[in-house]
Scaffold this motif. Structure first.
Motif, PDB file in Angstrom:
ATOM      1  N   LYS A  22       0.837  -1.204   0.000  1.00  0.00           N
ATOM      2  CA  LYS A  22       0.000   0.000   0.000  1.00  0.00           C
ATOM      3  C   LYS A  22       0.869   1.251   0.000  1.00  0.00           C
ATOM      4  O   LYS A  22       0.576   2.224  -0.687  1.00  0.00           O
TER       5      LYS A  22
ATOM      6  N   LEU B 164       0.720   4.220  -2.589  1.00  0.00           N
ATOM      7  CA  LEU B 164       0.353   5.555  -2.118  1.00  0.00           C
ATOM      8  C   LEU B 164       1.428   6.589  -2.412  1.00  0.00           C
ATOM      9  O   LEU B 164       1.117   7.756  -2.627  1.00  0.00           O
TER      10      LEU B 164
ATOM     11  N   VAL C 244     -13.500   4.299   4.513  1.00  0.00           N
ATOM     12  CA  VAL C 244     -13.718   4.383   3.058  1.00  0.00           C
ATOM     13  C   VAL C 244     -14.684   5.540   2.835  1.00  0.00           C
ATOM     14  O   VAL C 244     -15.745   5.586   3.447  1.00  0.00           O
TER      15      VAL C 244
ATOM     16  N   GLU D  52      -6.761   6.684   2.255  1.00  0.00           N
ATOM     17  CA  GLU D  52      -5.733   5.646   2.117  1.00  0.00           C
ATOM     18  C   GLU D  52      -4.580   5.879   3.087  1.00  0.00           C
ATOM     19  O   GLU D  52      -4.041   4.939   3.665  1.00  0.00           O
ATOM     20  N   GLU D  53      -4.229   7.140   3.260  1.00  0.00           N
ATOM     21  CA  GLU D  53      -3.127   7.440   4.189  1.00  0.00           C
ATOM     22  C   GLU D  53      -3.533   7.160   5.632  1.00  0.00           C
ATOM     23  O   GLU D  53      -2.724   6.727   6.448  1.00  0.00           O
TER      24      GLU D  53
ATOM     25  N   ALA E  35      -5.662   4.837   6.414  1.00  0.00           N
ATOM     26  CA  ALA E  35      -5.625   3.372   6.495  1.00  0.00           C
ATOM     27  C   ALA E  35      -4.196   2.900   6.734  1.00  0.00           C
ATOM     28  O   ALA E  35      -3.950   2.013   7.562  1.00  0.00           O
TER      29      ALA E  35
END
Lengths: 336, 208
Positions: B45, B49, B106, B147-148, B150
């Motif tokens: 990831k 990213l 999300v 995403e960051e 996560a």
């Protein structure tokens, strides 16, 4: 009624005040500055120096630019026989102040904040009077017909909560007022300037709306009456490619501002150059009056040049302060 | 050396400790597997990213460049005034996704009509360009933020799992083993003492 001959003294004073305008050398020195503090040091050697010294915080230049404009306007008020000439140039600031107050009022009703810090003293109407009139909803004494426009704006907002309608109404008011002011003055040059300005504004709006994908019917309310090019002609241009605008408007002087449009790959880059060439075009409209020692249009020419100079100074200082490419800054600079 | 537990050295405690040791070893293996899987997912990831972040930073730089052009050509109060009221909306729905027991957010972005909300009279065309670019970038920015977040949550979980694995590996399991060894020795000793006592008694009985 003031005659052109009465402007002999005013034009002489303006010629003396032209010493305050920055010459190309000063702009070059500003552009060559390595960083913002050195650019401000260069600026402090010019007529802006007096105002820069008054700044309490380092690297502040906006208040100095505003103070210089304020000084020039207040000086012009002293010797220009027809107030309409400088009122014309100060009107955009009145409109801005009214927008700030109205938006503050609308925001406050929605639980937001008012932004009194955005008001400027550059307008014709004293800020305190404007605040008092709008806050107390006592619009009766507002000049320039704003006593009718402001309640109309409030009503529009209350009906639709659409700020764009209010903005459009006030922008329309700006140009209709400018036409009204020059209409009562016996100076053809001033009238010419305002009509050219309306054309230029319409072309600018046209390019912006076309880029945003507006259709003719949607775009029509954004254009202003009173220019040399009819609104129908302007509206019809939205369906034409930009490259053809110059040819389609060849009958009008404003087409000069569109020359060189074919060199751009997209409307984004075109807009940058279009705005500059429109300002240069308007400077050109007034430039022919500078050789007449009695032409009242010299007042407009000087004030317009001062506004353009302030814009150029801002472009350079903001650009240098943010590390922008000097070639880009040079491209943005207006001809003074 | 691992510290033994403070327990009574008897058979019941021994069998209880043996069960706990077995459970601890199994837990250790599971946690170690989880840690490895999390690290693998985390690295994957993080690499994705990094590329996304670089792409968005580049786009953001472009947005700010356009905004700078607008700012440079406009009286600053007029620019702020133009942006005082906005009419376009953005709705954000948030849910969670489970990645190896890490609940990551999300976001679902629904951008409203980004219609014009300022007058054209006191603003420049560069402002349109800049705002349009910002509006286009916003969903990507929100995605990157999710995403960051996560990634950060996964990093925290990896750290937690690593601590647990280390605690099991270096503290709990050795101390169980030590305690079991101690109890076994104690019980053996008791048995030997018992045996010698019985032999002594037998010898005394035989001499009489």
């Amino acid at each position: 009624m003031t005659r052109s001959i009465d402007y002999g003294y005013a034009v002489s004073r303006l010629r003396a005040m032209e010493n305050r305008l920055l010459d190309p050398g000063a702009f070059q020195r500003l552009l060559d500055s390595e960083d913002l503090p050195s650019a401000i040091r260069v600026l402090s050697e010019t007529s802006y120096g007096k105002w820069i010294l008054e700044q309490q915080q380092e690297n502040q230049f906006e208040p100095a630019i505003e103070a210089e404009l304020q000084y020039v306007y207040s000086e012009a008020e002293r010797f220009v026989p027809d107030p309409g000439l400088y009122q014309l140039c100060r009107l955009p600031y009145d409109i801005h102040n009214i927008k700030v107050l109205l938006k503050g009022l609308f925001n406050q009703k929605r639980g937001g904040v008012r932004r009194m810090d955005l008001l400027t003293a550059l307008g014709n109407i004293p800020v305190d009077d404007l605040v008092m009139a709008i806050e107390s909803e006592d619009y009766r004494l507002m000049p320039f017909g704003f006593h009718r426009t402001v309640p109309e704006c409030v009503m529009l907002w209350e009906q639709a909560h659409d700020i764009l309608q209010v903005e459009r109404l006030l922008d329309e008011k700006l140009f209709s007022l400018q036409l009204l002011i020059v209409g009562v003055m016996p100076f053809d040059g001033a009238r010419l300037f305002v009509r050219h300005r309306i054309d230029a504004e319409n072309i600018r709006n046209l390019a912006r709306l076309k880029r945003m994908g507006y259709e003719a019917a949607q775009a029509a309310p954004f254009f202003h009456n009173g220019g040399f090019v009819s609104l129908d002609r302007i509206v019809s241009l939205i369906n034409e490619p930009f490259e053809g605008w110059e040819r389609l408007l060849a009958f009008a002087d404003v087409s000069k501002a569109l020359s060189g449009g074919q060199e751009h790959a997209d409307l984004d880059s075109l807009l940058v150059d279009l705005e500059r060439s429109i300002d240069d075009y308007l400077t050109g409209v007034l430039e022919k009056f500078r050789y007449s020692s009695f032409a009242p249009e010299n007042v407009l020419y000087f004030l317009w040049k001062k506004e353009i100079e302030a814009r150029n100074v801002r472009i350079i200082l903001v650009g240098i302060g943010n590390g922008a490419d000097k070639a880009v800054l040079r491209r943005l600079l207006r001809h003074v | 050396m691992a510290k033994k537990l403070n327990v009574n050295p008897n058979r019941m405690e021994l069998s209880r400790l043996k069960i706990r040791l077995k459970v601890a070893k199994r837990g250790h293996k599971l946690l170690k597997d989880k840690q490895d899987a999390l690290i693998k997912a985390f690295l994957q990831k993080a690499r994705t990213l990094k590329d996304l972040r670089e792409k968005i930073e580049k786009e953001l730089e472009e947005c700010y460049r356009s905004f700078l052009l607008a700012r440079a050509q406009t009286f600053p109060a007029m620019l702020e005034q133009a942006l005082m009221i906005t009419g376009s909306g953005l709705s954000l729905k948030m849910s969670h996704r489970n990645i190896m027991s890490v609940l990551v957010p999300v976001f679902e972005v629904e951008q409203g009509d980004s219609s014009l909300n300022y007058g054209l009279g006191t603003t420049t065309g560069n402002l349109d360009v800049a705002l349009e670019k910002f509006a286009r970038l916003l969903p990507d920015l929100i995605f990157l933020a999710a995403e960051e977040k996560a990634l950060r949550l996964m990093a925290v979980e990896i750290e937690k799992t690593r601590r647990r694995v280390n605690a099991l590996e270096h503290v709990l399991i050795p101390s169980f083993q030590e305690t079991i060894r101690y109890i076994t020795m104690k019980l053996d000793e008791q048995e030997r003492a018992n045996l010698s006592r019985l032999m002594r008694i037998k010898e005394i009985v035989r001499s009489h």
